[in-house]
Design a protein around this motif. Sequence first.
Motif, mmCIF file in Angstrom:
data_model
loop_
_atom_site.group_PDB
_atom_site.id
_atom_site.type_symbol
_atom_site.label_atom_id
_atom_site.label_comp_id
_atom_site.label_asym_id
_atom_site.label_seq_id
_atom_site.Cartn_x
_atom_site.Cartn_y
_atom_site.Cartn_z
ATOM 1 N N GLN A 2 -1.639 12.128 -1.433
ATOM 2 C CA GLN A 2 -0.933 12.260 -2.694
ATOM 3 C C GLN A 2 0.082 11.122 -2.817
ATOM 4 O O GLN A 2 0.793 10.829 -1.866
ATOM 5 N N GLN B 268 6.145 6.083 -5.842
ATOM 6 C CA GLN B 268 4.934 5.321 -6.168
ATOM 7 C C GLN B 268 4.508 5.591 -7.607
ATOM 8 O O GLN B 268 4.183 4.666 -8.360
ATOM 9 N N GLY C 212 6.455 0.076 5.005
ATOM 10 C CA GLY C 212 5.693 1.319 5.092
ATOM 11 C C GLY C 212 5.842 2.241 3.894
ATOM 12 O O GLY C 212 5.392 3.385 3.921
ATOM 13 N N GLY D 69 4.369 2.016 1.148
ATOM 14 C CA GLY D 69 3.105 2.187 0.427
ATOM 15 C C GLY D 69 2.968 1.297 -0.797
ATOM 16 O O GLY D 69 2.501 1.733 -1.849
ATOM 17 N N LYS D 70 3.318 0.032 -0.635
ATOM 18 C CA LYS D 70 3.210 -0.889 -1.759
ATOM 19 C C LYS D 70 1.753 -1.272 -2.028
ATOM 20 O O LYS D 70 1.366 -1.502 -3.167
ATOM 21 N N THR D 71 0.963 -1.332 -0.935
ATOM 22 C CA THR D 71 -0.405 -1.830 -1.091
ATOM 23 C C THR D 71 -1.217 -1.005 -2.085
ATOM 24 O O THR D 71 -1.903 -1.555 -2.943
ATOM 25 N N ARG E 53 5.695 10.435 7.047
ATOM 26 C CA ARG E 53 5.999 9.198 7.761
ATOM 27 C C ARG E 53 7.005 9.521 8.865
ATOM 28 O O ARG E 53 7.959 10.264 8.658
ATOM 29 N N ASP F 246 -1.166 -2.715 9.772
ATOM 30 C CA ASP F 246 -1.120 -1.270 9.584
ATOM 31 C C ASP F 246 -2.146 -0.566 10.475
ATOM 32 O O ASP F 246 -3.309 -0.444 10.124
#
Length: 732
Positions: A274, A279, A305, A307-309, A469, A589
């Motif tokens: 999720q 984000q 970490g 979660g930008k990708t 995390r 990662d």
Amino acid sequence: MALARENHWVANLESKLSDVVGDRTSKVLADAFGITSVGDLMRHYPRRYMVRGELSNIAELQEGDEVTILAEVHSSANRPIRGRKGSILEVIVTDGSDKLSLTFFNQAWREKELKAGTQGLFAGKVGVFNNKKQLAHPDYQMVPDGADVDSAVDSFAGKYLPVYPATAKLPSWKISQCIGMAISSLDDLIDYLPDEIRSAHNYPTLQQALVQLHTPADLEHADSARERLTFDEAFLLQLMLVMRRNELKKLNTISRTTIKGGLLEAFDASLPFQLTGGQLAVITEIEGDLAQPHPMHRLLQGEVGSGKTVVALRAMLAVVDSGGQAALLAPTEVLAAQHLRTFQKLLGPLAQGGTLGSADKATRVTLITGSQTAPARKEALSLAGNGGAGIIIGTHALLGEKVEFNDLGLIVVDEQHRFGVEQRDALKVKAAKPPHLLVMTATPIPRTVAMTVFGDLDVSTLRELPLGRQLITTHVIAPLEKPAFLERAWERIREEVAAGHQAYIVVPRIEAGSDESADIDFLFGQESADITSVTELAPRLARGALKGLRVGDLHGRQSSEVKDSTMRAFAAGEIDVLVSTTVIEVGVDVANATVMVIMDADRFGVSQLHQLRGRVGRGASAGLCLLVTSALAQTPARVRLDAVAATVDGFELSRIDLEQRREGDVLGASQSGTQSHLRLLRVLRDEGLIETARADAEAVIAASADLTSYPALAAEVALLARDAAIDYLDKG
Ligand code: ADP
Ligand code: MG
């Protein structure tokens, strides 16, 4: 040009300096400081002030210092030199307690000028002779006492004597005299700062500020002059950036709206986790931007970490859905290859476009790097050029001439701090219409630094880490003090591996004498022989402390196939311990890695350490980071490491990091053209002022977009923009 009026020269800030101080002096000023106009001279600001009557502390003077001091003449004596022709004049000056001797050869006539009881400024290099501190042949300027004030040069009439950046040929008081001449010939200056802003902040006018900074009536006046002029620097820069941002927003491009039943929808449905609230919020901002018929210019900064990708991938898919292509620029081959793997994994069949039995909305992801094989390169180039690939990932190789796109709609720059504006622009020209731009950085920077460095970008921030995390615990290990602790570190690695996890060991060097850590040079600038290296440590550990574990090594001198297969093996759990240089610093990662040991950790910068340790604690188990150092307790290096161990807040750490850099390094390459305009402003110290300046700039531009209502201000901003552009072209 200075004009004659009522029998004296009237100058403004653009006037040639030689009209005011004469050709000879103006040449000296030009040679020493590049000062050519009256304005340049007026903006040669004093560093500090000496107060008439408050004598400089002579005891503090160190041999070798270039000094300007205020002292009182105590006594003088002229005597012949023994066994030689000529005489030596020795003048003793004092600050009331200590004494300093001034010596002059064959200049007995100076005795008349240097009368006991008078005060003067003395400049020279402190030497030691017969155990006594002295200045040989100092330059000096006697300070007129009360009775002489009328006859004194203007700049010497006040109580505060400005101390300027000076040279041996051009002592501070000579500069002061020149400025005095400039001030007395200055015409009424037009103040470019809008009245409403000036009065809202209770600032002096430009003329008052310049005069009071050089010849202050008192320190309050000097302070408010300095504040006004510091504000001006921030304000003009923000105006330029806001105007530039607005210009970019006016460009026309293709709007990229998400479509029903497209790739993005299918991707969202298959996402294994999720999205966090943060984000989702950023995604909404980005989708809003992409839907505009004007290019997006957005910075996404977020904790390591955060979660930008996946946020970037969604933006790319939106563009692909609308028929365009997206390019992702990554700083290293390791990272580019990892992005390819991640995208292929997350997209699954959605990335199998054009192959038999693929989903009909599917696209393809391709990779362009400098070291790929010729056939691989050829295929990637054709996929990019004919539009077969919707997503193109690459390193600097993406900027190459041969790389063409069918319809490049979005550029994503990962780890922006590794790239300059030039690179992002080199990619932009490959698009038919100005592309949307998303730059991402995991080195979070304080808000006002972002405002100054990336002021022409809109900023989104991801502070939250995905749920689940894990915490990262960090300890400093000093084997010099507690030798057993290093053994304990290796033991911890063995325990983690026994529990099914993996470990990183990061070292500063590939082999003895080499260096792969970008931050080291500017921080330390020196070479040290006994720094741990990959080629030494990996075999040593494999034979010794980590015997029986599968130890791999990774560094920048390996071929990309070797690097890639090592990373794949590590990601697949076929390597237990990876001994590596900082090639793994950004973005790598591998969720199963839980412990990281960083050798000679004091060799790395604060932000770099934070980046590095962000590689562990990415999965279901907590992360552990051990910083090994031989830096002694209480030394600055050790204090830095303790700070890293004490917090995981990237924003706080980046502040610590930035505080250790010079101003130019803080601003970075992107603002180097404006640096000559930033004489007083310090982005970290002047945060409040920058915030205010930004708000004022937005307000002024909202009222008058092109500053047409503020012609003087517009001219001043144009000067700044011109210098920024010149520098930019020079580098391009
Ligand atoms: P960074 O912002 O440092 O680039 P990444 O984008 O590499 O971070 O994300 C780190 C890891 O977290 C990746 O494995 C990614 O798949 C995962 N991730 C991203 N978003 C979420 C989320 N909302 N929930 C769980 N895991 C996530
Ligand atoms: Mg990343």
